[in-house]
Design an enzyme around this catalytic site. Structure first.
Site, PDB file in Angstrom:
ATOM      1  N   GLY A  65       0.818  -1.209   0.000  1.00 48.93           N
ATOM      2  CA  GLY A  65       0.000   0.000   0.000  1.00 48.93           C
ATOM      3  C   GLY A  65       0.852   1.259   0.000  1.00 48.93           C
ATOM      4  O   GLY A  65       2.029   1.224  -0.334  1.00 48.93           O
TER       5      GLY A  65
ATOM      6  N   LEU B 169       0.537   3.693  -2.043  1.00 43.73           N
ATOM      7  CA  LEU B 169       0.960   3.582  -3.448  1.00 43.73           C
ATOM      8  C   LEU B 169       1.445   4.912  -4.010  1.00 43.73           C
ATOM      9  O   LEU B 169       0.870   5.959  -3.745  1.00 43.73           O
ATOM     10  CB  LEU B 169      -0.211   3.056  -4.293  1.00 43.73           C
TER      11      LEU B 169
ATOM     12  N   HIS C 262       4.596   2.191  -7.933  1.00 44.87           N
ATOM     13  CA  HIS C 262       3.658   1.060  -7.900  1.00 44.87           C
ATOM     14  C   HIS C 262       2.720   1.099  -9.110  1.00 44.87           C
ATOM     15  O   HIS C 262       2.422   0.072  -9.717  1.00 44.87           O
ATOM     16  CB  HIS C 262       2.766   1.124  -6.648  1.00 44.87           C
TER      17      HIS C 262
ATOM     18  N   VAL D 137      11.546   3.437 -10.792  1.00 46.11           N
ATOM     19  CA  VAL D 137      10.883   4.700 -11.161  1.00 46.11           C
ATOM     20  C   VAL D 137      11.436   5.784 -10.224  1.00 46.11           C
ATOM     21  O   VAL D 137      11.493   5.588  -9.005  1.00 46.11           O
ATOM     22  CB  VAL D 137       9.351   4.578 -11.023  1.00 46.11           C
TER      23      VAL D 137
ATOM     24  N   SER E 173       9.774   5.683  -3.271  1.00 38.27           N
ATOM     25  CA  SER E 173       9.609   4.717  -2.185  1.00 38.27           C
ATOM     26  C   SER E 173       8.539   5.239  -1.245  1.00 38.27           C
ATOM     27  O   SER E 173       8.441   6.458  -1.023  1.00 38.27           O
ATOM     28  CB  SER E 173      10.936   4.588  -1.417  1.00 38.27           C
ATOM     29  N   SER E 174       7.764   4.316  -0.682  1.00 37.42           N
ATOM     30  CA  SER E 174       6.742   4.736   0.293  1.00 37.42           C
ATOM     31  C   SER E 174       7.406   5.370   1.507  1.00 37.42           C
ATOM     32  O   SER E 174       6.766   6.110   2.266  1.00 37.42           O
ATOM     33  CB  SER E 174       5.908   3.537   0.730  1.00 37.42           C
ATOM     34  N   ARG E 175       8.689   5.073   1.743  1.00 40.02           N
ATOM     35  CA  ARG E 175       9.373   5.598   2.934  1.00 40.02           C
ATOM     36  C   ARG E 175       9.909   7.018   2.713  1.00 40.02           C
ATOM     37  O   ARG E 175      10.362   7.635   3.678  1.00 40.02           O
ATOM     38  CB  ARG E 175      10.503   4.654   3.343  1.00 40.02           C
TER      39      ARG E 175
END
Ligand code: PAF
Length: 295
Positions: free
Chosen positions: A36, A38, A42, A181, A190-192
């Protein structure tokens, strides 16, 4: 539950039945496993799955078994509503969104462990991380029943672990690697990244810059991994990053190379860097067939 046109399925049995139905109609099923939060990285994986398959499933599950006790499991960003809105825009057929009890009911006891690939890079500090990844991905494969599964190459070691598991266990699934990407300034998505302060976010551009520079140093004739590692480490530290590792390794085994161009035709430059409490990873695959070696 339906969110717009996307069917959200929380039960493994329901997901298996849906996928079985698609297969019986002769449709090819693609899976993009995610945790998730996103972002465009993603969504590009989803577009690739869509390009290759008739039906696309995205799984959203923050998998507890791949986080260490002092890692960010509880604060990992979660935004189901936002994720569904983004997926509706690009056309996804189903989202598999189980809760932890569905994935790991009481009495669960099966581990999935690889012996060599996790003994490198992130596996040295994130103990049990790749066993957790292999375990959940194998379950997601058995639940979603994809013909094709798409993974981002930013998590290079993860993709290698999954490719190896698929080969070792004869899983009838084609793994597609999707290129990293990046943000316009080169930082890998990155989600982080949301954890970074504005200053850290700016400084973190040094990671990709150093990977690009390292390739240039190789092309200019530096074939000693130790020299690349030293110069790259210095550059990242000068920008304020704390280097957990910067390795020059074989992209299949992830073993460190003794000399660039001598052992394989491709070299993986791969790094993990901390800015404050935030740990970022990135990599660059370099072709070295152009580097003729002395006989
Ligand atoms: O890359 C991720 O987001 C996760 O490691 C994955 C593959 C979804 C397994 O939890």
């Amino acid at each position: 539950m339906d969110a717009g046109d996307i069917t959200v399925i929380r039960q493994a049995a329901g997901m298996q039945a849906l996928s079985r139905g698609w297969h019986s109609e002769g449709l090819a099923v693609g899976l993009v496993p995610t945790m998730g939060a996103l972002h465009k990285g993603h969504l590009d994986l989803v577009v690739e799955a869509r390009r290759q398959c008739d039906r696309v499933v995205v799984s959203i599950f923050v998998n507890p078994t791949q986080f260490g006790p002092s890692e960010d499991f509880s604060r990992y960003p979660r935004d189901l509503e936002g994720d569904l809105a983004k997926l509706a825009d690009i056309g996804v057929d189903a989202v598999f969104f189980p809760n932890p009890g569905e994935m790991y009911p009481s009495g669960f006891q099966t581990r999935v462990e690889l012996t060599r690939l996790p003994a490198h890079l992130c596996g040295l500090t994130r103990l049990n991380h790749f066993a957790g990844v292999a375990q959940v991905v194998l379950k997601l494969f058995n639940i979603c029943k994809p013909d094709v599964a798409v993974f981002g190459q930013k998590d290079f070691q993860q993709v290698r672990v999954i490719e190896q598991m698929v080969a070792d266990l004869n899983l009838d699934i084609r793994i597609v690697r999707h290129p990293i990407v990046r943000e316009p300034d080169g930082l890998a998505m990155s989600s982080r990244n949301v954890y970074l302060t504005r200053e850290q976010r700016e400084a973190a551009t040094v990671i990709n810059r150093t990977l690009v520079d390292s390739e240039a140093w190789i092309r200019e004739g530096e074939h000693q991994p130790a020299a690349i590692v030293k110069r790259a480490g210095q550059q990242i530290r000068e920008a304020g990053g704390e280097v957990e590792y910067f390795n020059v390794c074989d992209p299949v085994t992830l073993d460190d190379l003794n000399r660039i161009g001598a052992e394989s035709t491709q070299v993986l430059l791969v790094t993990a860097v901390r800015f404050g409490a935030t740990r970022l990873i990135d990599n660059r695959l370099v072709d070295c067939v152009w580097a003729p070696q002395p006989m």
